[in-house]
Scaffold this active site. Structure first.
Site, PDB file in Angstrom:
ATOM      1  N   ASP A   1      24.773  40.870  14.351  1.00 11.08           N
ATOM      2  CA  ASP A   1      23.269  41.861  14.422  1.00 11.08           C
ATOM      3  C   ASP A   1      22.438  41.333  13.297  1.00 11.08           C
ATOM      4  OD1 ASP A   1      21.441  44.223  14.374  1.00 11.08           O
ATOM      5  OD2 ASP A   1      22.781  45.086  15.638  1.00 11.08           O
TER       6      ASP A   1
ATOM      7  N   LEU B   1      30.640  53.066  29.526  1.00  9.38           N
ATOM      8  CA  LEU B   1      31.005  54.178  28.629  1.00  9.38           C
ATOM      9  C   LEU B   1      30.081  55.362  28.438  1.00  9.38           C
ATOM     10  CD1 LEU B   1      29.710  53.989  25.599  1.00  9.38           C
ATOM     11  CD2 LEU B   1      31.188  51.958  25.404  1.00  9.38           C
TER      12      LEU B   1
ATOM     13  N   GLN C   1      17.201  58.800  30.737  1.00 10.58           N
ATOM     14  CA  GLN C   1      15.678  59.009  31.040  1.00 10.58           C
ATOM     15  C   GLN C   1      15.204  57.437  31.276  1.00 10.58           C
ATOM     16  OE1 GLN C   1      13.410  61.878  29.228  1.00 10.58           O
ATOM     17  NE2 GLN C   1      11.969  60.378  28.390  1.00 10.58           N
TER      18      GLN C   1
ATOM     19  N   ALA D   1      24.066  53.724  38.936  1.00 11.38           N
ATOM     20  CA  ALA D   1      25.103  54.682  38.573  1.00 11.38           C
ATOM     21  C   ALA D   1      24.433  55.824  37.712  1.00 11.38           C
ATOM     22  CB  ALA D   1      26.209  54.055  37.949  1.00 11.38           C
ATOM     23  N   ASN D   2      23.657  55.443  36.678  1.00 12.18           N
ATOM     24  CA  ASN D   2      23.022  56.294  35.763  1.00 12.18           C
ATOM     25  C   ASN D   2      21.960  57.256  36.600  1.00 12.18           C
ATOM     26  OD1 ASN D   2      24.565  55.792  33.624  1.00 12.18           O
ATOM     27  ND2 ASN D   2      22.675  54.699  32.276  1.00 12.18           N
TER      28      ASN D   2
ATOM     29  N   THR E   1      12.597  52.090  26.608  1.00 14.09           N
ATOM     30  CA  THR E   1      11.478  52.139  27.470  1.00 14.09           C
ATOM     31  C   THR E   1      10.241  51.406  26.629  1.00 14.09           C
ATOM     32  OG1 THR E   1      12.222  53.984  28.333  1.00 14.09           O
ATOM     33  CG2 THR E   1       9.893  53.706  28.701  1.00 14.09           C
TER      34      THR E   1
ATOM     35  N   CYS F   1      19.902  56.542  27.606  1.00 19.72           N
ATOM     36  CA  CYS F   1      20.048  55.884  28.748  1.00 19.72           C
ATOM     37  C   CYS F   1      19.444  56.688  29.853  1.00 19.72           C
ATOM     38  CB  CYS F   1      21.329  55.075  28.836  1.00 19.72           C
ATOM     39  SG  CYS F   1      21.733  54.192  27.527  1.00 19.72           S
TER      40      CYS F   1
ATOM     41  N   THR G   1      21.817  47.203  29.703  1.00 16.80           N
ATOM     42  CA  THR G   1      21.356  47.578  30.943  1.00 16.80           C
ATOM     43  C   THR G   1      20.128  47.136  30.990  1.00 16.80           C
ATOM     44  OG1 THR G   1      22.493  49.918  30.726  1.00 16.80           O
ATOM     45  CG2 THR G   1      20.810  49.775  32.235  1.00 16.80           C
TER      46      THR G   1
HETATM   47  P1  NAD Z   1      21.830  50.094  19.907  1.00 16.21           P
HETATM   48  O1  NAD Z   1      20.197  50.479  19.387  1.00 16.21           O
HETATM   49  O2  NAD Z   1      22.578  51.344  19.184  1.00 16.21           O
HETATM   50  O3  NAD Z   1      22.067  48.851  19.214  1.00 16.21           O
HETATM   51  C1  NAD Z   1      21.466  47.667  19.687  1.00 16.21           C
HETATM   52  C2  NAD Z   1      21.689  46.529  18.511  1.00 16.21           C
HETATM   53  O4  NAD Z   1      21.012  45.514  18.763  1.00 16.21           O
HETATM   54  C3  NAD Z   1      20.998  47.050  17.200  1.00 16.21           C
HETATM   55  O5  NAD Z   1      21.598  47.182  15.991  1.00 16.21           O
HETATM   56  C4  NAD Z   1      19.838  46.068  16.816  1.00 16.21           C
HETATM   57  O6  NAD Z   1      19.591  45.992  15.503  1.00 16.21           O
HETATM   58  C5  NAD Z   1      20.518  44.942  17.564  1.00 16.21           C
HETATM   59  N1  NAD Z   1      19.531  43.835  18.038  1.00 16.21           N
HETATM   60  C6  NAD Z   1      18.291  44.014  18.516  1.00 16.21           C
HETATM   61  N2  NAD Z   1      17.584  42.758  18.607  1.00 16.21           N
HETATM   62  C7  NAD Z   1      18.496  41.978  18.089  1.00 16.21           C
HETATM   63  C8  NAD Z   1      18.567  40.115  18.021  1.00 16.21           C
HETATM   64  N3  NAD Z   1      17.369  39.588  18.253  1.00 16.21           N
HETATM   65  N4  NAD Z   1      19.520  39.814  17.397  1.00 16.21           N
HETATM   66  C9  NAD Z   1      20.659  40.615  16.921  1.00 16.21           C
HETATM   67  N5  NAD Z   1      20.824  41.710  17.007  1.00 16.21           N
HETATM   68  C10 NAD Z   1      19.646  42.357  17.444  1.00 16.21           C
HETATM   69  O7  NAD Z   1      21.583  50.089  21.291  1.00 16.21           O
HETATM   70  P2  NAD Z   1      22.885  50.594  22.368  1.00 16.21           P
HETATM   71  O8  NAD Z   1      23.105  52.231  22.579  1.00 16.21           O
HETATM   72  O9  NAD Z   1      24.319  49.722  21.741  1.00 16.21           O
HETATM   73  O10 NAD Z   1      22.458  50.056  23.648  1.00 16.21           O
HETATM   74  C11 NAD Z   1      22.783  48.804  23.951  1.00 16.21           C
HETATM   75  C12 NAD Z   1      22.464  48.465  25.495  1.00 16.21           C
HETATM   76  O11 NAD Z   1      23.432  48.946  26.136  1.00 16.21           O
HETATM   77  C13 NAD Z   1      21.264  48.916  25.911  1.00 16.21           C
HETATM   78  O12 NAD Z   1      20.537  48.182  27.077  1.00 16.21           O
HETATM   79  C14 NAD Z   1      21.713  50.258  26.741  1.00 16.21           C
HETATM   80  O13 NAD Z   1      20.821  50.897  27.869  1.00 16.21           O
HETATM   81  C15 NAD Z   1      23.089  49.954  27.069  1.00 16.21           C
HETATM   82  N6  NAD Z   1      24.049  51.176  27.176  1.00 16.21           N
HETATM   83  C16 NAD Z   1      24.174  51.862  26.499  1.00 16.21           C
HETATM   84  C17 NAD Z   1      25.285  52.800  26.382  1.00 16.21           C
HETATM   85  C18 NAD Z   1      25.216  54.096  25.291  1.00 16.21           C
HETATM   86  O14 NAD Z   1      26.006  54.850  25.591  1.00 16.21           O
HETATM   87  N7  NAD Z   1      24.689  54.045  24.177  1.00 16.21           N
HETATM   88  C19 NAD Z   1      26.028  53.070  27.450  1.00 16.21           C
HETATM   89  C20 NAD Z   1      26.076  51.865  28.218  1.00 16.21           C
HETATM   90  C21 NAD Z   1      24.872  50.987  28.286  1.00 16.21           C
HETATM   91  C1  UGA Z   2      25.681  58.308  30.236  1.00 20.64           C
HETATM   92  C2  UGA Z   2      26.874  57.821  31.378  1.00 20.64           C
HETATM   93  O1  UGA Z   2      27.751  58.984  31.772  1.00 20.64           O
HETATM   94  C3  UGA Z   2      27.815  56.573  31.191  1.00 20.64           C
HETATM   95  O2  UGA Z   2      28.411  56.271  32.242  1.00 20.64           O
HETATM   96  C4  UGA Z   2      26.699  55.355  30.979  1.00 20.64           C
HETATM   97  O3  UGA Z   2      27.449  54.005  30.451  1.00 20.64           O
HETATM   98  C5  UGA Z   2      25.737  55.856  29.693  1.00 20.64           C
HETATM   99  O4  UGA Z   2      25.150  56.897  30.125  1.00 20.64           O
HETATM  100  C6  UGA Z   2      24.828  54.817  29.178  1.00 20.64           C
HETATM  101  O5  UGA Z   2      24.244  53.928  30.385  1.00 20.64           O
HETATM  102  O6  UGA Z   2      24.164  54.846  28.285  1.00 20.64           O
HETATM  103  P1  UGA Z   2      25.926  59.368  27.918  1.00 20.64           P
HETATM  104  O7  UGA Z   2      24.706  59.458  27.898  1.00 20.64           O
HETATM  105  O8  UGA Z   2      26.821  58.710  26.777  1.00 20.64           O
HETATM  106  O9  UGA Z   2      26.510  58.469  29.176  1.00 20.64           O
HETATM  107  O10 UGA Z   2      26.701  60.684  28.070  1.00 20.64           O
HETATM  108  P2  UGA Z   2      26.963  61.587  29.441  1.00 20.64           P
HETATM  109  O11 UGA Z   2      28.399  62.194  29.183  1.00 20.64           O
HETATM  110  O12 UGA Z   2      26.656  61.094  30.489  1.00 20.64           O
HETATM  111  O13 UGA Z   2      25.835  62.697  29.170  1.00 20.64           O
HETATM  112  C7  UGA Z   2      24.642  62.526  29.068  1.00 20.64           C
HETATM  113  C8  UGA Z   2      23.707  63.742  29.084  1.00 20.64           C
HETATM  114  O14 UGA Z   2      24.095  64.541  30.264  1.00 20.64           O
HETATM  115  C9  UGA Z   2      24.380  64.618  27.698  1.00 20.64           C
HETATM  116  O15 UGA Z   2      22.917  65.484  27.316  1.00 20.64           O
HETATM  117  C10 UGA Z   2      25.178  65.716  28.366  1.00 20.64           C
HETATM  118  O16 UGA Z   2      25.189  67.052  27.621  1.00 20.64           O
HETATM  119  C11 UGA Z   2      24.428  65.877  29.833  1.00 20.64           C
HETATM  120  N1  UGA Z   2      25.286  66.456  30.899  1.00 20.64           N
HETATM  121  C12 UGA Z   2      26.147  65.832  31.220  1.00 20.64           C
HETATM  122  C13 UGA Z   2      25.132  67.787  31.304  1.00 20.64           C
HETATM  123  O17 UGA Z   2      23.978  68.406  31.041  1.00 20.64           O
HETATM  124  N2  UGA Z   2      25.765  68.253  32.297  1.00 20.64           N
HETATM  125  C14 UGA Z   2      26.849  67.548  32.722  1.00 20.64           C
HETATM  126  O18 UGA Z   2      27.752  68.019  33.510  1.00 20.64           O
HETATM  127  C15 UGA Z   2      27.375  66.308  32.185  1.00 20.64           C
END
Ligand code: NAD
Ligand code: UGA
Length: 466
Positions: free
Chosen positions: A32, A158, A269, A214-215, A89, A267, A127
């Site tokens: 990172d 996850l 929104q 899925a989301n 976004t 994610c 994503t």
């Molecule tokens: P995050 O903001 O927590 O982490 C992203 C990291 O990438 C940061 O630490 C940033 O410094 C680093 N970064 C950015 N540009 C870089 C570069 N050019 N070189 C090296 N490092 C760099 O983001 P996140 O929550 O881990 O999400 C990452 C992706 O996964 C997003 O597309 C998100 O939509 C997707 N996703 C997130 C979740 C979740 O639960 N948070 C779940 C599924 C999918």
């Molecule tokens: C969500 C999806 O569940 C994951 O599969 C996906 O990988 C992830 O987004 C992503 O792409 O970032 P996450 O946002 O971490 O995961 O958590 P969720 O458990 O989905 O909850 C999302 C929001 O919905 C929370 O604010 C939670 O409180 C709310 N929620 C969830 C409700 O209000 N009602 C429910 O029945 C479930």
């Protein structure tokens, strides 16, 4: 095999820790550009809180799991490179407020093209809008060292708060790609601990789109039950009873039907808005409008909750202390991105309430940062008036009890388990009367609170009195 993952965030950190944990013959390097984050991954205090994560990291760190800022070195050494950077976004220019900002992904692709030698498998973990792999491939085609690449899509499903269990036993792993060889190499990684029939392989575009789909479906369920919650309040139906009744239909199923103050998280929104933008781009106006309604309903739910609080508290909260229980967007995480609490509190602050906020995992600094962000005007500045509100009307507390002391009401924003352990009688003693409880999660035992003398407003149940 050597894996490099670019992006040590909520996804990169835990997913790579799990791969290292399950595959002792693979060396995993998470890189990172954020030095502070990498330092935290290398310390006892990880940058993110996830139940069970500390153990997984500690078991492997320094053996086959490494966190580093040496991005170029590890790109060069790796056989497989995951791109797991943020895709927020866009907040400027064309597609502002809707499209995904792919600048970080593009920067990664350019960096890989610049420094890679030999053959690499590039895995999209972030994503992404459908067809992003096309862009990545075009950038990679310009490698000065004539490196060659296969691009795969492997979206992450996850959820925060359950990341470790989700990674350990995923419902499915999805891999999209064109090269059979490269797909097989990634299948082999996951097959170390995931049943083969749970590893799905598709074409690139189906994989990219399935993540957004899925989301969108998950968020749609929450907006659907939240829409019902408003109708329940108007008709004296009980949203939890309705959810239970419809969830018993095996075609609907019981999960993700918990009505709340609104979904948050980084994610839902963002991904729906991205889907909306894509539909508009392809001229599918009706499809775009359909999905946009999921986000509009969510905004309505947050506004409605704040409005109900104000109305119940005799149409004025000015100068009143309101205890805010929970700031994270769900329990068991310290992530606050798009948390409903931020928007409800903004609306209460505009009405000049004093907010006593407690969250077991979120820092005072983070709470203030979130409020500053939500009060930012078009020019990126926070007005003097709003700065004063944040400075003077926010009290960050060390316990739920401290927050509630001499409060005019208590509002549950996050479903932290510890709130359930509080005795209604103890709480009743320390709040002003009439004692109002607003349960944005339908978490607490409402009957017990009402018996104690509280007036309880619960989502999809309305104002419950003794
Ligand atoms: P995050 O903001 O927590 O982490 C992203 C990291 O990438 C940061 O630490 C940033 O410094 C680093 N970064 C950015 N540009 C870089 C570069 N050019 N070189 C090296 N490092 C760099 O983001 P996140 O929550 O881990 O999400 C990452 C992706 O996964 C997003 O597309 C998100 O939509 C997707 N996703 C997130 C979740 C979740 O639960 N948070 C779940 C599924 C999918
Ligand atoms: C969500 C999806 O569940 C994951 O599969 C996906 O990988 C992830 O987004 C992503 O792409 O970032 P996450 O946002 O971490 O995961 O958590 P969720 O458990 O989905 O909850 C999302 C929001 O919905 C929370 O604010 C939670 O409180 C709310 N929620 C969830 C409700 O209000 N009602 C429910 O029945 C479930």
């Amino acid at each position: 095999m050597k894996i490099c993952c670019i992006g040590a965030g909520y996804v990169g950190g835990p997913t790579m820790a799990m791969i290292a944990h399950q595959c002792s013959d693979i060396d995993v390097y998470v890189v990172d550009i954020n030095e502070e984050r990498i330092a935290a991954w290398n310390s006892d205090e990880l940058p993110i809180f996830e139940p069970g994560l500390q153990d997984v990291v500690e078991a492997n760190r320094g053996k086959n799991l490494f966190f580093s800022t040496a991005v170029d070195d590890h790109i060069r050494d790796a056989d497989m490179i995951f791109i797991s950077v943020n895709t927020p976004t866009k907040v400027y220019g064309v597609g502002k407020g809707r499209a995904a900002d792919l600048k970080y992904v593009e920067l990664c692709a350019r960096r890989i093209a610049e420094v890679a030698v030999g053959h690499k498998i590039i895995v999209e973990k972030s994503t992404l809008p459908v067809r992003t792999a096309e862009t990545i491939k075009r950038i990679l085609a310009n490698s000065p060292h004539e490196a060659t690449f296969d691009v795969l899509s492997n979206p992450e499903f996850l959820a925060e708060g359950t990341a470790v269990e989700d990674l350990e036993a995923p419902d499915r792993v999805l891999i999209g790609g064109e090269s059979k060889d490269s797909i097989q190499k990634l299948v082999d990684v996951y097959a170390n601990w995931v049943d083969r029939d749970r590893i799905l392989t598709t074409n690139l575009w189906s994989s990219e789109l399935s993540k957004l789909a899925a989301n969108a479906f998950l968020a749609q369920r929450i907006s659907s039950i939240n829409a019902m919650s408003a109708l329940c309040e108007a008709t004296q139906a009980d949203v939890d009873e309705v959810a239970h009744a419809i969830g018993q239909d095996s075609r609907i199923g019981p999960k993700f039907l918990k009505s709340s103050v609104g979904f948050g998280g980084s994610c839902f929104q963002k991904d729906i808005l991205n889907l909306v933008y894509l539909c508009e781009f392809y001229g599918l106006k009706e499809v775009a409008e359909y999905w946009e309604q999921v986000v509009k309903m969510n905004d309505y739910q947050k506004e409605r909750f704040a409005r109900n609080m104000i109305r119940t508290m005799f149409n004025t909260v000015s100068g009143k202390r309101i205890a805010i229980w929970g700031w994270a967007f769900k329990k068991d995480t310290n992530d606050t991105r798009e948390s409903a609490a931020i928007y409800v509190c903004r609306d209460l602050l505009i009405e000049q309430a004093t907010l006593a906020i407690y969250d077991p995992k979120v820092s005072a600094k983070q709470i203030k940062q979130d409020l500053e962000y939500v009060f930012k005007q078009e020019n990126g500045e926070v007005s003097e008036r709003d700065k004063n509100l944040i400075e003077n009307n926010i009290i960050i507390c060390d316990s739920a009890f401290e927050a509630a002391t001499q409060a005019h009401s208590v509002a549950v924003m996050t479903e932290w388990d510890e709130f359930k352990d509080i005795e209604p009688a103890d709480l009743y003693d320390i709040v002003f009367k009439p004692a109002f409880l607003f349960d944005g999660r339908n978490l607490l035992d409402h009957k017990a609170y009402i018996k104690q003398g509280f007036e309880v407003y619960a989502i999809g149940k309305g104002l419950l009195e003794g």
